[in-house]
Design an enzyme around this catalytic site. Structure first.
Site, short mmCIF file in Angstrom:
data_model
loop_
_atom_site.label_atom_id
_atom_site.label_comp_id
_atom_site.label_asym_id
_atom_site.label_seq_id
_atom_site.Cartn_x
_atom_site.Cartn_y
_atom_site.Cartn_z
N ALA A 10 4.26 -7.87 -7.60
CA ALA A 10 3.54 -8.23 -6.38
C ALA A 10 2.30 -7.36 -6.25
O ALA A 10 2.18 -6.30 -6.85
CB ALA A 10 4.43 -8.03 -5.16
N ARG A 27 -4.12 -2.65 16.21
CA ARG A 27 -5.23 -2.30 15.33
C ARG A 27 -4.67 -1.51 14.14
O ARG A 27 -3.90 -0.58 14.33
CB ARG A 27 -6.28 -1.47 16.07
CG ARG A 27 -7.01 -2.25 17.16
CD ARG A 27 -8.18 -1.46 17.71
NE ARG A 27 -8.84 -2.20 18.79
CZ ARG A 27 -9.76 -3.14 18.60
NH1 ARG A 27 -10.11 -3.45 17.34
NH2 ARG A 27 -10.32 -3.76 19.61
N GLY A 37 6.10 -4.08 -6.97
CA GLY A 37 7.33 -4.56 -7.55
C GLY A 37 8.10 -3.34 -8.01
O GLY A 37 7.50 -2.32 -8.40
N GLY A 39 9.89 -2.31 -10.61
CA GLY A 39 9.67 -1.71 -11.92
C GLY A 39 8.32 -1.05 -12.05
O GLY A 39 8.16 -0.01 -12.72
N SER A 136 13.71 -8.37 -7.52
CA SER A 136 14.27 -9.71 -7.39
C SER A 136 13.92 -10.55 -8.61
O SER A 136 12.93 -10.28 -9.31
CB SER A 136 13.72 -10.38 -6.13
OG SER A 136 12.30 -10.49 -6.21
N LEU A 215 22.80 5.89 -0.21
CA LEU A 215 23.47 5.89 1.09
C LEU A 215 22.51 6.28 2.21
O LEU A 215 22.93 6.82 3.23
CB LEU A 215 24.67 6.86 1.06
CG LEU A 215 25.68 6.63 -0.07
CD1 LEU A 215 26.80 7.66 0.00
CD2 LEU A 215 26.24 5.22 -0.03
N GLY A 216 21.23 6.01 2.03
CA GLY A 216 20.24 6.31 3.05
C GLY A 216 20.14 7.81 3.30
O GLY A 216 20.08 8.60 2.35
N ASP A 246 13.11 3.21 -5.60
CA ASP A 246 12.45 3.15 -6.90
C ASP A 246 12.29 4.55 -7.49
O ASP A 246 12.38 4.74 -8.71
CB ASP A 246 11.08 2.48 -6.76
CG ASP A 246 11.18 1.10 -6.15
OD1 ASP A 246 12.22 0.44 -6.34
OD2 ASP A 246 10.22 0.68 -5.48
#
Length: 310
Positions: A10, A27, A37, A39, A136, A215-216, A246
């Site tokens: 993307a 604003r 993306g 990767g 994805s 786990l955040g 990532d």
């Protein structure tokens, strides 16, 4: 060289909007756009760590041109598979404390384009030490698309890291990825089990060799057939969490490339993930924070979990 494959890349657009709230006019304080993306983000982080990485990704249309230009400007080594559709965009709105992401589905890949992606991946595998598959699957990709890519990596005797969720993840498990990296929500969705350790063990029985679960704010949990390990940051970190996972994958791939074990990989991954939250854009991290956190973190073995065995 660590090879990353991003089947659905993307152009990532990030809006900095202090005080953002839905159903209101705002604003935008700052706009940034870059190739993205999962990767691609992994490769960008690896480059900042001094680890050679190469991206394989399909690109097409005007947005693909923008992605291509930014990859070149950033000096990211990449191999492109031309496609007929226009590469997607993602929009992240960051208020400095958290972020809201809007992700387009991506262009439809034809069977010929998917086969070309497989072929381009295979062409670079002889030079790779680790294969990372992330993000994805685009519309049109086969349901077992990640399984096909995992099998390719295994043919070259490479460790394969898979960062996917839902049906794409489950369909890839029989190909035996080395490590999968779901988060807690994705673990529960895949198994129906609320406990991350129990869920991870189910996915190992289904084919994954190990599971590294995000786990955040509670850090990371690693589970394999020998047991489990945990590592967590000393405190929750506020900022833009986009791309934090990532960075976990980047640390994992770097560790696998050097045959590092969980006691070394987990602290590095937690520190890098937290430092990424402190940076406004995915694929980048706060270097001083990373070094400071890395020096303070250790991984611990989690008790009460017997080895799975063979």
């Amino acid at each position: 060289m660590i090879l990353t494959v991003t089947p659905n890349p993307a152009l990532d657009v990030t809006y900095a909007v202090p005080g953002f709230r839905p159903h209101a006019s705002h604003r935008v304080a700052e706009v940034a756009a870059q190739a993205g993306g999962k990767g691609v983000n992994v490769a960008r982080v690896l480059g900042a760590l001094g680890r050679p990485a190469r991206c394989v990704l399909p690109l097409g249309g005007p947005t693909g041109e923008s992605v291509r230009a930014e990859l070149a400007a950033a000096g990211l080594d990449h191999a492109e598979v031309p496609i007929g559709g226009d590469t997607r965009r993602t929009v992240t709105v960051s208020d400095g404390t958290d972020a809201t992401a809007l992700n387009e589905p991506g262009p439809v890949l034809t069977a010929t384009e998917w086969d070309a992606l497989l072929g381009e991946t295979a062409r670079h595998l002889p030079q790779a030490s680790v294969l990372v598959l992330a993000g994805s699957l685009p519309p049109g990709a086969p349901a077992d698309g990640y399984g096909q890519l995992v099998a390719l990596g295994r043919q070259f005797h490479l460790p394969v890291v898979l960062d996917a969720d839902g049906p794409a993840l489950l369909a890839a498990l029989p190909a035996r990825p080395t490590v999968i990296k779901p988060n807690a929500v994705e673990l529960t969705a895949a198994t129906g089990l609320p406990d991350p350790r129990d869920a991870a063990r189910v996915l190992i029985r289904r084919g994954a060799e190990s599971v590294l679960a995000s786990l955040g704010p509670d850090g990371l949990l690693a589970v394999d057939r020998q047991g489990a390990w945990r590592c967590a940051p000393p405190a929750a970190v506020a900022g833009n969490p986009t791309g934090a996972g990532d960075s976990v994958v980047a640390a994992l791939a770097a560790g696998l490339s050097g045959n590092a074990g969980w006691p070394a990989v987990l602290p590095d991954a937690v520190a890098l993930s937290a430092a990424t939250v402190l940076h406004p854009r995915a694929g980048h991290f706060d270097v001083p924070a990373y070094r400071r956190l890395r020096a303070s973190l250790t991984a611990t073995r989690v008790g009460g979990l017997a080895p799975l065995g063979l």
